[in-house]
Design a protein around this motif. Sequence first.
Motif, PDB file in Angstrom:
ATOM      1  N   ALA A   1     -10.718   5.570   7.342  1.00 64.57           N
ATOM      2  CA  ALA A   1     -10.833   6.673   8.304  1.00 64.57           C
ATOM      3  C   ALA A   1      -9.529   7.460   8.390  1.00 64.57           C
ATOM      4  N   ASN A   2      -8.408   6.767   8.282  1.00 63.10           N
ATOM      5  CA  ASN A   2      -7.112   7.409   8.417  1.00 63.10           C
ATOM      6  C   ASN A   2      -6.762   8.281   7.227  1.00 63.10           C
ATOM      7  N   GLU A   3      -6.966   7.757   6.036  1.00 64.32           N
ATOM      8  CA  GLU A   3      -6.338   8.383   4.884  1.00 64.32           C
ATOM      9  C   GLU A   3      -7.289   9.150   3.980  1.00 64.32           C
TER      10      GLU A   3
ATOM     11  N   TYR B   1      -5.779   7.413  -5.753  1.00 65.83           N
ATOM     12  CA  TYR B   1      -5.693   7.167  -4.316  1.00 65.83           C
ATOM     13  C   TYR B   1      -7.104   7.105  -3.716  1.00 65.83           C
ATOM     14  N   LEU B   2      -7.904   8.130  -4.037  1.00 66.23           N
ATOM     15  CA  LEU B   2      -9.275   8.163  -3.540  1.00 66.23           C
ATOM     16  C   LEU B   2     -10.057   6.945  -4.006  1.00 66.23           C
TER      17      LEU B   2
ATOM     18  N   TRP C   1       0.889  -1.169   0.000  1.00 62.74           N
ATOM     19  CA  TRP C   1       0.000   0.000   0.000  1.00 62.74           C
ATOM     20  C   TRP C   1       0.916   1.204   0.000  1.00 62.74           C
ATOM     21  N   ASP C   2       1.177   1.760  -1.167  1.00 59.90           N
ATOM     22  CA  ASP C   2       2.148   2.841  -1.266  1.00 59.90           C
ATOM     23  C   ASP C   2       1.563   4.016  -2.042  1.00 59.90           C
ATOM     24  N   PRO C   3       1.030   5.019  -1.337  1.00 57.32           N
ATOM     25  CA  PRO C   3       0.401   6.152  -2.007  1.00 57.32           C
ATOM     26  C   PRO C   3       1.393   6.997  -2.810  1.00 57.32           C
ATOM     27  N   VAL C   4       2.705   6.868  -2.530  1.00 54.64           N
ATOM     28  CA  VAL C   4       3.670   7.709  -3.239  1.00 54.64           C
ATOM     29  C   VAL C   4       3.774   7.275  -4.699  1.00 54.64           C
TER      30      VAL C   4
ATOM     31  N   ALA D   1      -9.333  11.749   4.394  1.00 49.55           N
ATOM     32  CA  ALA D   1      -9.421  13.211   4.484  1.00 49.55           C
ATOM     33  C   ALA D   1      -8.323  13.910   3.685  1.00 49.55           C
ATOM     34  N   GLU D   2      -7.130  13.344   3.660  1.00 47.54           N
ATOM     35  CA  GLU D   2      -6.021  14.037   3.015  1.00 47.54           C
ATOM     36  C   GLU D   2      -5.654  13.449   1.657  1.00 47.54           C
ATOM     37  N   ALA D   3      -6.384  12.451   1.217  1.00 51.13           N
ATOM     38  CA  ALA D   3      -6.059  11.852  -0.085  1.00 51.13           C
ATOM     39  C   ALA D   3      -6.461  12.821  -1.182  1.00 51.13           C
ATOM     40  N   SER D   4      -5.511  13.197  -2.037  1.00 46.70           N
ATOM     41  CA  SER D   4      -5.871  14.195  -3.031  1.00 46.70           C
ATOM     42  C   SER D   4      -5.859  13.665  -4.467  1.00 46.70           C
TER      43      SER D   4
ATOM     44  N   ASP E   1      -6.686  11.209  -7.669  1.00 45.39           N
ATOM     45  CA  ASP E   1      -7.910  10.477  -7.997  1.00 45.39           C
ATOM     46  C   ASP E   1      -7.777   8.978  -7.779  1.00 45.39           C
TER      47      ASP E   1
END
Lengths: 302, 343
Positions: free
Chosen positions: A255-257, A266-267, A50-53, A259-262, A264
Amino acid sequence: MRADFIFEKTTKVFAFLSVAIVSLMGFLLLMESWPSIQQSGFLFLIKKVWDPVIHDYGALPFVYGTLVSSGLALIMAIPLSLGVAIFLSELAPYYLRRPIAFLVELLAAIPSVIYGLWGLFYLVPLLREKVEPFFIDRFGFLPFFEGPPYGIGMLPAAILLAIMIIPIISSISRDVMQAVPQHQREAALALGATRWETTRVAVLRYGKSGIFGAIFLGLGRALGETMAVTMVIGNRPDISLSLFAPSHTMASVIANEFAEASSDLYLSALAEIGLVLFLVTFLVNMIARLLVMKTAKPFAAV
Amino acid sequence: MRKILGLLAVALLAAVSFSACSEKPLLINGAGATFPYPLYSKWFHEYHKLHPKLRFNYQSIGSGGGIKQIAERTVDFGASDAPISDAQLAKLDWKLLHIPAVLGTVVLSYNLPEVGDDLKLTGPVVADIFLGKLKKWNDPRLAALNPEKKLPEKSILVAHRSDGSGTTYVFTDYLSKVSPEWKQKVGREKAVNWPAGLGGKGNEGVTGLVKQTHGSIGYIELGYAVPNKLPTALIQNRAGQFIKPTIASTTAAAEGVAGNMPKDYRVSITDAPGAQSYPISAFTYLLIYQTQENAAKGKALVQFLRWATKEGQKLAPILHYAPLPDSLTAKIEATISTIKVAK
């Protein structure tokens, strides 16, 4: 007559409305997660990263964490809640039944963030300083008790979940047991059965599927629980056999991620986690309903 | 029964129309970052006292949500901890301004009562701790940095944020600058794939982990370390000095980059030059439309921004935010003057 007509129509609308809301929710989740589904397909469910970068998303650690924490919670909660239910419906003197049942059900009314705080400030230090070092010293060679005693991890999450689902399982299975006709018990007693045998043969066996239904409803609650679990589980998307290792769940990662996921994708990946969670809880609840429905027909179960 | 209902309805209508007649306060809606929320609500409260006809409604839904809402033009202003990326800006066919509001400081707090305050760390050492490569407190590299301290032979427990956050962005931005390995393996983002440690939700979650666990280290906002009396590490800056995270050393970091500040202020000030600069800090921004279509709101907003970059800065240190350096406020005032308000 007219009043009856309006009454019927209004309630019908309400009934269909709730069905519509649930289907709409499923549909929206599917739509939101479509980019992610297109990107990784079924791989999403079995990938461990799980790597959002670098936008590489896999759900396996979260699915694992959710299922294992809920499963462990069930293992702890089932014997306890059935004990409570049997005591309340079969053994307790009448003046005790109501107050105890009331107190047990009160557990369900405590907000989950309170459980989380209690877990963080009481349970976690206790596990870290007393319980976990004990197990690591004596059973550290087993993969279940490996690693340093963080206190935070799978174990406190499962314990909190167990406490949270006890009132659900115990109150529903008590209702099921009380619905067992009295003549079942009388028949067993007349054959010379002891109290335990009566409970086992006449009550538990008779209400079996209803009790299973209660257990599945508890499981449904455990799968979706977010706040308390997030506070104590360590939020680390790892798959480890050890009870003391940090883990992560589907509900917590959203719940964790969210709010700040910007970006598309990722969301969309987070939405797909939601979709998986939705489907899992949906399935569990459906099984539960079917089982409870089976006991509702009293003679079908014997 | 019906009569009572009718009366109630009339009363309700009267109440509604009455309140509509009395003076209409101007409501300005904003949404975005959670990190500056305590300061912003203080600002809005104080500003409302000065201008009773103006009200702000700020929803701290997170920077991601703030950027989304301003891009869809559903709010009057947005707020974000990290600047908007070029790709996202390119999607907008109108101009959006980044106005630096204040500075935030990220500190490394640790729980080692036997060692005391002011542990010295360098960027590469911090990176290796968070990569899980530097595992013990008595590691020779740590001992060499802190010859006067007796470091225990204890495992280091890393605590990081589990939720996406601007704090994580700033911290990983810094580590990416000082450690090539971090840049390549982990990178910088609001949430990353952490190689080591435990995740706590929010600054309060990480603070809790550090406070409870002997031998732990975690990164949090200065505003959480000070009231919780957690020790903070001195970090070696680019000039080779070990700098304590304070409001002054954060403002100094912004001062250090003020000389070659880009016109839109979208700049990272981690690892800033300057002898007194603390290396892990960042701007938090207000996002403002350059062309304000609502005349009343636009005028009020410009006035508020002027107040915030001047008087507002004095409120920042009370809440552990660092005020902007004076060399910058003049520039920002000039930027605010470029906002066009429709007539």
